[in-house]
Enzyme design. Structure first.
Site, short mmCIF file in Angstrom:
data_model
loop_
_atom_site.label_atom_id
_atom_site.label_comp_id
_atom_site.label_asym_id
_atom_site.label_seq_id
_atom_site.Cartn_x
_atom_site.Cartn_y
_atom_site.Cartn_z
N HIS A 150 18.00 21.39 41.26
CA HIS A 150 17.26 22.63 41.00
C HIS A 150 17.73 23.85 41.78
O HIS A 150 16.95 24.54 42.43
CB HIS A 150 15.76 22.40 41.26
CG HIS A 150 15.08 21.68 40.13
ND1 HIS A 150 14.96 22.22 38.87
CD2 HIS A 150 14.49 20.46 40.07
CE1 HIS A 150 14.32 21.36 38.08
NE2 HIS A 150 14.03 20.27 38.79
N ASP A 180 17.15 26.28 37.58
CA ASP A 180 15.72 26.62 37.58
C ASP A 180 15.06 26.38 38.94
O ASP A 180 15.45 25.48 39.69
CB ASP A 180 14.95 25.86 36.50
CG ASP A 180 15.13 26.46 35.11
OD1 ASP A 180 15.55 27.63 35.02
OD2 ASP A 180 14.84 25.76 34.12
#
Length: 474
Positions: A150, A180
């Site tokens: 991430h 993200d």
């Protein structure tokens, strides 16, 4: 120093005696700069001694300015020096430059060549990649399996040094969710693409549910790209090329014929029921009503034929397998059922894990997909404090969840942080089915940066999927 202990002492849940597994815990330093961080890692990718597992204290990173902009090799061939230089340059730029200055580090022209080269490799790979580490007489190989990262660039850099860089006898399988939430999803994804281009038969990048148009439009990656390369032509071009590369990422892997890895997990059988031929139509329409068909496990042949080149895997219709592989979750409740919490994918119990392992003669399922935020809402399953859980222990083997983003998420609305460790798994020759866990803490302090999504209003986990927004994103 690394300490060896057994999983019953460090695992966040009670593990049956048969599931005792080695685990090592690494303590990263407060911070590190590029040249010092990779000085030992770039020399050799063999196992590091205890003394070398911690990067030494870093000098002022401003004194180690790399040669920028990065250029593509004149002969078009990436080398170890080029890839490690990219890593250290991204590390330096994240600490010393504004996000809008990334194009001065990696020009769009170099981005284009890297992504195009990687995409050609990825799109040629099958949906389920077969990895045979001891093929061609190679002895003593190992496979490192990595979970969600991430966009936490500095933790990925530490993981690569701690595990030892990819090499001829060290394979890496990344289980998706490169982007993200974290602030450096673009740099993280690009450096992993560089490793893929450099060692295409040693580094394997699988797709996560966040490698989609829907998730990247909600959880920050789209805005991150537009912030770094501009919200006009160049930024939109970079984002579009990333989406195209996402479509090429394989869905799963099988390691040494014994270990299945995927981001979410297992998948269903798709029975097709032909209807009567409509007038004026040469082909029969295929009707699938999931509610009327009992769920059962799919086959590897079905997985191989699934259409993965979709920006957002559908939650209805014929092409359900990609959504299952990317979005499904384990449960302690027996059986196979729709994953109503997420709105896509499946929930499967220990009996399904046993059936899947036995059906395909496997010993392990290694999946990712659930961080500490998701696991606190899952009664009966262990938390993600150590970066991994052993979810099912059955006669044929085990189901493991691995999560490689420590102190996740980077931006958190709640005052009390999870402070979870990240982890990766090492599978050793000859059988590759006795996992050794390596837990590690986050690199702190992180460079200060603003979030690229409204983390206070967006739900912490990916549950309660907004299906209408997914339709609009597609």
């Amino acid at each position: 120093m690394l300490s060896q202990l057994n999983a019953t002492e460090s695992s966040p849940q009670t593990t049956p005696e048969s599931a005792v597994i080695d685990v090592a815990v690494a303590q990263p330093p407060p911070s590190s700069s590029s040249d010092d961080f990779f000085s030992s890692a770039s020399v050799s990718s063999s196992s590091l001694s205890d003394e070398n597992r911690k990067p030494s204290p870093s000098p002022d990173p401003c004194q180690n300015r790399p040669q920028i902009p990065i250029t593509w090799p004149s002969d078009g061939v990436l080398t170890l020096d080029w890839v490690t230089n990219l890593m250290s340059t991204f590390d330096w730029s994240s600490r010393n430059l504004r996000p809008t200055e990334l194009p001065t580090v990696l020009p769009v022209e170099v981005f284009d060549v890297l992504v195009l080269t990687a995409s050609k490799i990825l799109h040629k790979e099958p949906n389920c990649v077969s990895i045979e580490p001891d093929r061609d007489g190679m002895v003593g190989s190992s496979v490192v399996v990595v979970g969600d990262v991430h966009g936490q660039l500095h933790d990925v850099l530490f993981l690569l040094k701690d595990a030892g860089l990819p090499s001829e006898n060290k394979f890496f399988v990344f289980n998706g969710d490169y982007v993200d939430r974290g602030a450096w999803g673009l740099e993280t994804f690009l450096l992993l693409l560089a490793w893929k281009v450099f060692l295409p038969q040693r580094v394997f990048l699988l797709r996560g549910n966040h490698e989609s148009k829907y998730c990247t439009s909600v959880y920050g990656f789209e805005k991150e790209v537009l912030a770094k390369y501009g919200d006009k032509r160049e930024g939109k071009h970079v984002y579009r090329k990333c989406l195209g590369c996402f479509e090429g990422l394989p869905l799963a892997s099988i390691i040494a014929g014994r270990v299945y890895t995927a981001h979410g997990g297992i998948f269903r059988n798709i029975p097709a029921t032909p209807s009567k031929r409509a007038k004026g139509k040469k082909n029969r329409k295929v009707i699938l009503n999931p509610e009327s068909v009992p769920l059962s496990l799919g086959s590897l042949e079905e997985l191989s034929k699934a259409r993965r080149s979709v920006l957002d895997p559908p939650w209805e219709g014929q092409n359900l397998i990609p959504g299952d592989v990317l979005w499904s979750d384990p449960s302690m409740k027996p059986g196979l059922s729709p994953n109503k919490e997420r709105g896509i994918g499946l929930l499967w119990g220990p009996d399904c894990t046993e059936d899947f392992l036995k059906k395909f003669n496997l010993k392990l399922i290694i999946r990712s997909h659930e961080g500490p935020d998701a696991r606190e809402k899952r009664p009966g399953l262990g938390g993600m404090d150590e970066g991994y859980t052993i979810d099912h222990v059955v006669e044929s083997g085990k189901l493991i969840t691995i999560f490689s983003a420590p102190d996740y998420p980077q931006f958190q609305a709640a005052e009390e942080r999870y402070k979870n460790k990240g982890a990766y798994i090492v599978l050793e020759s000859p059988n590759f089915d006795a996992p050794v866990f390596h837990s590690f803490e986050a690199i702190m302090p992180r460079p200060k940066v603003n979030p690229y999504y409204d983390f206070e209003d967006v739900i912490d986990s990916d549950e309660e999927l907004d299906l209408m927004m997914m339709v609009e994103a597609s």
